[in-house]
Design an enzyme around this catalytic site. Structure first.
Site, mmCIF file in Angstrom:
data_model
loop_
_atom_site.group_PDB
_atom_site.id
_atom_site.type_symbol
_atom_site.label_atom_id
_atom_site.label_comp_id
_atom_site.label_asym_id
_atom_site.label_seq_id
_atom_site.Cartn_x
_atom_site.Cartn_y
_atom_site.Cartn_z
ATOM 1 N N LYS A 178 0.843 -1.203 0.000
ATOM 2 C CA LYS A 178 0.000 0.000 0.000
ATOM 3 C C LYS A 178 0.878 1.253 0.000
ATOM 4 C CE LYS A 178 -4.211 -1.800 1.932
ATOM 5 N NZ LYS A 178 -3.897 -3.149 1.476
ATOM 6 N N ASP A 221 -1.493 -1.520 -4.312
ATOM 7 C CA ASP A 221 -2.925 -1.450 -3.983
ATOM 8 C C ASP A 221 -3.412 -0.002 -4.110
ATOM 9 O OD1 ASP A 221 -2.939 -4.148 -3.350
ATOM 10 O OD2 ASP A 221 -3.070 -3.858 -1.184
ATOM 11 N N MET A 222 -4.717 0.153 -4.324
ATOM 12 C CA MET A 222 -5.286 1.500 -4.390
ATOM 13 C C MET A 222 -6.021 1.782 -3.087
ATOM 14 S SD MET A 222 -5.432 4.207 -6.197
ATOM 15 C CE MET A 222 -5.076 3.873 -7.921
ATOM 16 N N GLN A 238 -10.542 1.211 -9.325
ATOM 17 C CA GLN A 238 -11.749 0.951 -8.524
ATOM 18 C C GLN A 238 -12.991 1.332 -9.326
ATOM 19 O OE1 GLN A 238 -10.055 3.642 -5.770
ATOM 20 N NE2 GLN A 238 -9.807 2.123 -4.136
ATOM 21 N N ARG A 289 -5.266 -4.500 -11.480
ATOM 22 C CA ARG A 289 -6.323 -5.235 -10.780
ATOM 23 C C ARG A 289 -7.561 -4.336 -10.862
ATOM 24 N NH1 ARG A 289 -4.920 -5.337 -4.909
ATOM 25 N NH2 ARG A 289 -3.703 -7.181 -5.390
ATOM 26 N N LYS A 311 -14.116 -3.390 -7.025
ATOM 27 C CA LYS A 311 -15.198 -2.407 -6.848
ATOM 28 C C LYS A 311 -14.714 -1.185 -6.087
ATOM 29 C CE LYS A 311 -19.132 -5.558 -6.949
ATOM 30 N NZ LYS A 311 -20.340 -6.079 -6.262
ATOM 31 N N GLY A 312 -13.882 -1.397 -5.048
ATOM 32 C CA GLY A 312 -13.430 -0.281 -4.198
ATOM 33 C C GLY A 312 -14.081 -0.394 -2.834
ATOM 34 N N THR A 338 -12.941 -9.942 -7.743
ATOM 35 C CA THR A 338 -14.320 -9.864 -7.253
ATOM 36 C C THR A 338 -14.769 -11.214 -6.732
ATOM 37 O OG1 THR A 338 -16.588 -9.243 -7.821
ATOM 38 C CG2 THR A 338 -15.340 -10.362 -9.552
ATOM 39 N N ARG A 349 -13.084 -5.723 6.055
ATOM 40 C CA ARG A 349 -13.662 -6.982 5.552
ATOM 41 C C ARG A 349 -15.007 -7.258 6.229
ATOM 42 N NH1 ARG A 349 -9.868 -6.356 2.562
ATOM 43 N NH2 ARG A 349 -11.635 -5.503 1.465
HETATM 44 P P1 FDA Z 1 -19.563 -7.636 -3.239
HETATM 45 O O1 FDA Z 1 -19.098 -6.793 -2.107
HETATM 46 O O2 FDA Z 1 -20.879 -7.329 -3.843
HETATM 47 O O3 FDA Z 1 -19.542 -9.128 -2.756
HETATM 48 C C1 FDA Z 1 -20.036 -10.187 -3.532
HETATM 49 C C2 FDA Z 1 -20.282 -11.378 -2.614
HETATM 50 O O4 FDA Z 1 -19.016 -11.828 -2.124
HETATM 51 C C3 FDA Z 1 -21.077 -11.016 -1.362
HETATM 52 O O5 FDA Z 1 -22.436 -11.242 -1.535
HETATM 53 C C4 FDA Z 1 -20.496 -11.931 -0.307
HETATM 54 O O6 FDA Z 1 -21.159 -13.164 -0.375
HETATM 55 C C5 FDA Z 1 -19.091 -12.132 -0.759
HETATM 56 N N1 FDA Z 1 -18.180 -11.269 -0.006
HETATM 57 C C6 FDA Z 1 -17.651 -10.085 -0.384
HETATM 58 N N2 FDA Z 1 -16.811 -9.597 0.546
HETATM 59 C C7 FDA Z 1 -16.828 -10.505 1.557
HETATM 60 C C8 FDA Z 1 -16.181 -10.592 2.809
HETATM 61 N N3 FDA Z 1 -15.333 -9.657 3.227
HETATM 62 N N4 FDA Z 1 -16.421 -11.669 3.597
HETATM 63 C C9 FDA Z 1 -17.245 -12.654 3.184
HETATM 64 N N5 FDA Z 1 -17.900 -12.628 2.009
HETATM 65 C C10 FDA Z 1 -17.700 -11.568 1.209
HETATM 66 N N6 FDA Z 1 -10.344 -2.531 -2.715
HETATM 67 C C11 FDA Z 1 -9.701 -1.353 -2.833
HETATM 68 O O7 FDA Z 1 -10.324 -0.295 -2.650
HETATM 69 N N7 FDA Z 1 -8.373 -1.315 -3.153
HETATM 70 C C12 FDA Z 1 -7.649 -2.434 -3.397
HETATM 71 O O8 FDA Z 1 -6.456 -2.357 -3.704
HETATM 72 C C13 FDA Z 1 -8.323 -3.699 -3.288
HETATM 73 N N8 FDA Z 1 -7.661 -4.872 -3.486
HETATM 74 C C14 FDA Z 1 -8.371 -6.050 -3.573
HETATM 75 C C15 FDA Z 1 -7.741 -7.231 -3.934
HETATM 76 C C16 FDA Z 1 -8.471 -8.385 -4.148
HETATM 77 C C17 FDA Z 1 -7.771 -9.635 -4.591
HETATM 78 C C18 FDA Z 1 -9.889 -8.366 -3.952
HETATM 79 C C19 FDA Z 1 -10.718 -9.577 -4.212
HETATM 80 C C20 FDA Z 1 -10.508 -7.228 -3.512
HETATM 81 C C21 FDA Z 1 -9.769 -6.064 -3.304
HETATM 82 N N9 FDA Z 1 -10.373 -4.892 -2.858
HETATM 83 C C22 FDA Z 1 -9.687 -3.706 -2.941
HETATM 84 C C23 FDA Z 1 -11.724 -4.943 -2.240
HETATM 85 C C24 FDA Z 1 -12.815 -4.692 -3.266
HETATM 86 O O9 FDA Z 1 -12.789 -3.341 -3.651
HETATM 87 C C25 FDA Z 1 -14.203 -5.018 -2.692
HETATM 88 O O10 FDA Z 1 -14.444 -4.249 -1.571
HETATM 89 C C26 FDA Z 1 -14.391 -6.463 -2.295
HETATM 90 O O11 FDA Z 1 -13.763 -7.321 -3.207
HETATM 91 C C27 FDA Z 1 -15.884 -6.814 -2.276
HETATM 92 O O12 FDA Z 1 -16.427 -6.601 -3.546
HETATM 93 P P2 FDA Z 1 -16.950 -7.784 -4.489
HETATM 94 O O13 FDA Z 1 -16.573 -7.467 -5.894
HETATM 95 O O14 FDA Z 1 -16.520 -9.084 -3.983
HETATM 96 O O15 FDA Z 1 -18.535 -7.628 -4.456
#
Ligand code: FDA
Length: 299
Positions: free
Chosen positions: A91, A125-126, A155, A176, A179-180, A218, A281
């Site tokens: 970060k 990371d962002m 993001q 990468r 969503k953010g 995601t 998380r």
């Molecule tokens: P969404 O939040 O809609 O989740 C989809 C489904 O996944 C949910 O219904 C739930 O079932 C499951 N889920 C999601 N999060 C969960 C959790 N914590 N515990 C249990 N179940 C969960 N963000 C950022 O701002 N900067 C960054 O650098 C990164 N880096 C990053 C790396 C990687 C490898 C991932 C996967 C994610 C990130 N993120 C991130 C976080 C990202 O922005 C986002 O907040 C999370 O991935 C959740 O978004 P989803 O796309 O999973 O969708």
């Protein structure tokens, strides 16, 4: 989101650390690099790659930044020594961005140079929007000197993201797309989950059109479905993209993606500074947070 989940997600920042720690366990490899190595070995055996991250962010002294820089270099050395299929995520604020921009840049540059020597890769990371311009600038500058050894994150909740992609100059692009996770003002970030998803798909297609290598990060199966459609539409080969998921989240989906023949990388955080990461998380998954609060209240 139900009212209880809404309230829980609002109060998670005040739940005491010992309670959070009970539920943080599945999101974090453990307190030491050894824990991350063990988790990564297990993932590799299951045909998954990893990106290792030492927890720590928004540090307040240059000494802390140097400590984290040295930790990152150690992670790269251990990955090489153990023959792991893994790279490094870090970060910018962990490297001192909030203290001194050029100092942070030099720290990251030293790490990326080391990654190049070891033929590895660093993902920057962002973080929140005060960091966006600087982080993209760091990526642009480092990509010139170390093409193929550095990437960053976009993001989809940010209104600016499609424009940022349009403005990318040619050359090796590695992003990468997620969503953010930070709490941004509506002026800068979409708040409606439907629009965030639309902006994700729109941005992913733009990245594919620019021939970028994308880490499709995601756990949202709707987005995985759309990504697979775009991968097919653009005829991408297996090595031209990867899926990415966080440790401890939806292992079933993880296995489905891998058994479909796609490459997948798991984000493996470790370290003692686990609280801010774990709170983020838990906040994004109120069902787990609700469980945590119920435990806390003895319900
Ligand atoms: P969404 O939040 O809609 O989740 C989809 C489904 O996944 C949910 O219904 C739930 O079932 C499951 N889920 C999601 N999060 C969960 C959790 N914590 N515990 C249990 N179940 C969960 N963000 C950022 O701002 N900067 C960054 O650098 C990164 N880096 C990053 C790396 C990687 C490898 C991932 C996967 C994610 C990130 N993120 C991130 C976080 C990202 O922005 C986002 O907040 C999370 O991935 C959740 O978004 P989803 O796309 O999973 O969708």
């Amino acid at each position: 989101m139900g009212i209880f989940n809404f309230l829980v997600s609002k109060t998670i920042m005040h739940i005491p650390a010992p309670i959070v720690s009970i539920f943080a366990k599945s999101y974090i490899a453990g307190p030491t690099l050894y824990d991350a190595v063990k988790v990564t070995h297990d993932l590799n055996k299951k045909g998954m790659m990893a990106t290792i991250d030492v927890l720590g962010e928004f540090i307040s002294t240059k000494e802390e930044a140097i400590f984290y820089k040295n930790e990152c270099i150690k992670i790269l050395d251990v990955i090489a020594k153990e023959g792991l299929d893994a790279n490094l995520s870090l970060k910018p604020t962990q490297m001192g961005l909030n203290l001194d921009k050029e100092f942070a840049f030099e720290n990251i540059k030293e790490i990326v140079a080391h990654a190049k020597e070891l033929n590895n890769f660093v993902r920057i990371d962002m973080e929140d929007t005060p960091c966006t311009d600087d982080t993209l600038e760091f990526f642009r500058r480092l990509r010139e000197e170390f093409p193929g050894h550095v990437g960053t994150v976009l993001q989809a909740y940010l209104r600016r993201t499609p424009k940022d992609i349009e403005n990318l100059s040619d050359g090796l692009l590695n992003f990468r797309l997620c969503k953010g996770i930070y709490n941004e003002p509506r002026k800068l970030a979409y708040k409606d989950p439907y629009i965030v998803n639309q902006n994700y798909i729109y941005s992913l297609e733009k990245l594919f059109q620019k021939k970028a290598y994308v880490g499709i990060a995601t756990h949202d199966e709707k987005l995985v479905f759309e990504a697979l459609r775009l991968i097919e539409k653009y005829g991408l080969k297996r090595e031209e993209y990867e899926f990415q998921m966080l440790l401890g989240v939806d292992e079933e989906l993880r296995n489905i993606i891998v058994s479909g023949g796609h490459r997948l990388r798991v984000y493996v955080p470790f370290g003692k500074d686990w609280l801010p990461y774990s709170r983020r998380r838990l906040k994004e998954n109120p069902n787990i947070a609700r469980h945590a609060l119920k435990q806390f209240l003895g319900m």
